[in-house]
Design an enzyme around this catalytic site. Structure first.
Site, PDB file in Angstrom:
ATOM      1  N   GLY A   1      -5.682   8.201   9.012  1.00 36.52           N
ATOM      2  CA  GLY A   1      -5.520   8.506  10.428  1.00 36.52           C
ATOM      3  C   GLY A   1      -6.844   8.642  11.156  1.00 36.52           C
ATOM      4  O   GLY A   1      -7.892   8.184  10.707  1.00 36.52           O
TER       5      GLY A   1
ATOM      6  N   ASP B   1       0.845  -1.196   0.000  1.00 36.74           N
ATOM      7  CA  ASP B   1       0.000   0.000   0.000  1.00 36.74           C
ATOM      8  C   ASP B   1       0.883   1.251   0.000  1.00 36.74           C
ATOM      9  O   ASP B   1       1.887   1.308   0.713  1.00 36.74           O
ATOM     10  CB  ASP B   1      -0.882  -0.025   1.258  1.00 36.74           C
ATOM     11  CG  ASP B   1      -1.948   1.040   1.261  1.00 36.74           C
ATOM     12  OD1 ASP B   1      -2.536   1.295   0.189  1.00 36.74           O
ATOM     13  OD2 ASP B   1      -2.213   1.613   2.340  1.00 36.74           O
TER      14      ASP B   1
END
Length: 278
Positions: A179, A82
């Site tokens: 996040g 990723d």
């Protein structure tokens, strides 16, 4: 079952109108917890790691564990790099047996993103691997150390990008961010729907940790086939480790190991249930 190409899992998810969970891992315990949940739920998953995490979780150590875990899993598992930052890292992941890779050139000019992605597509073809790319700006960074803002993917740009690169999956920006979210994000579902209709590609939602269950399901109904979960798993692992340390008595590594596995298992299982419930 087996180690499989990510393209296979995304196509299945697209046909069945469900989401395939892509769970970031950083150590052996995270791998064990994710695979345990997938096996219990009898649901394919994607194990992935982002290049920014390699400082703490070196690819030459993590990669073989991820690939072997996928090969021995009782369900189909794809292994994905990723947010690769360099072609060198992408190539190393392919050499280690990853069945999918991504080079993140989303912050580059549009034509440069196309150029770099085409290079990755050509390289991955030599290994029979799937390629994911990103267009638009998903908020924040994988490690939470920077924020370049959010810029929704332009549907017409997405059409041109997919036609010129022939990527297998496209990560889109629709108000999502990496996040922790201070508040649940407002996702631009109309943009997502237009991108789905104009490209026909399996679409990817980054920054999944913190999005509401209803928004997950709506996004999946509008073309999201792969949902990335990282922060929630790291947080869940940490919470279970803290709970163990707070218990009375003498502590040891082996019980700590089980606590960390449980933290990831619980989080992965919860998200699998969300992504596969219509």
């Amino acid at each position: 079952m087996a180690l499989v190409k990510m393209k296979q899992l995304l196509q299945q998810a697209k046909e069945e109108n469900r989401g395939c969970g892509a769970f970031s891992v950083g150590n052996m315990e995270m791998i064990k917890g994710a695979v345990k949940a997938a096996e219990e739920m009898n649901t394919p998953i994607i194990l992935q790691i982002a290049e920014v995490r390699l400082q703490h979780s070196p690819l030459h150590l993590m990669g073989p564990m991820m690939v072997q875990a996928a090969k021995e899993a009782k369900v189909d598992v794809a292994v994905h790099l990723d947010h690769g930052l360099t072609l060198e890292t992408v190539k190393k992941a392919l050499e280690l047996g990853f069945t999918s890779v991504m080079l993140d050139a989303s912050r580059d000019p549009f034509e440069e993103n196309i150029k770099k992605t085409k290079e990755v597509v050509k390289l991955a073809a030599e290994y029979g691997a799937t390629v994911e790319a990103e267009l638009g700006l998903v908020g924040g960074s994988e490690d939470g150390k920077s924020d370049h803002g959010i810029q929704c993917t332009n549907p017409q740009d997405a059409r041109i990008f997919c036609e010129q690169t022939d990527v297998d999956a496209l990560a889109v920006a629709i108000g999502n961010a990496h996040g922790d979210y201070p508040v649940a994000p407002t996702l631009e579902f109309s943009v997502l729907e237009e991108i789905r209709d104009i490209t026909g590609k399996p679409l990817v939602l980054h920054g999944g940790s913190g999005i509401t269950d209803d928004d997950f399901r709506k996004a999946i109904s509008l073309g999201i086939c792969k949902v990335n979960i990282a922060t929630a798993s790291f947080n869940s692992l940490t919470k279970e480790a803290e709970k163990y340390i707070e218990t009375e008595g003498k502590h040891n590594y082996f019980d700590m190991n089980e606590a960390m596995v449980k933290g990831v298992y619980d989080n992965v299982k919860r998200h699998i249930e969300i992504f596969n419930c219509k």
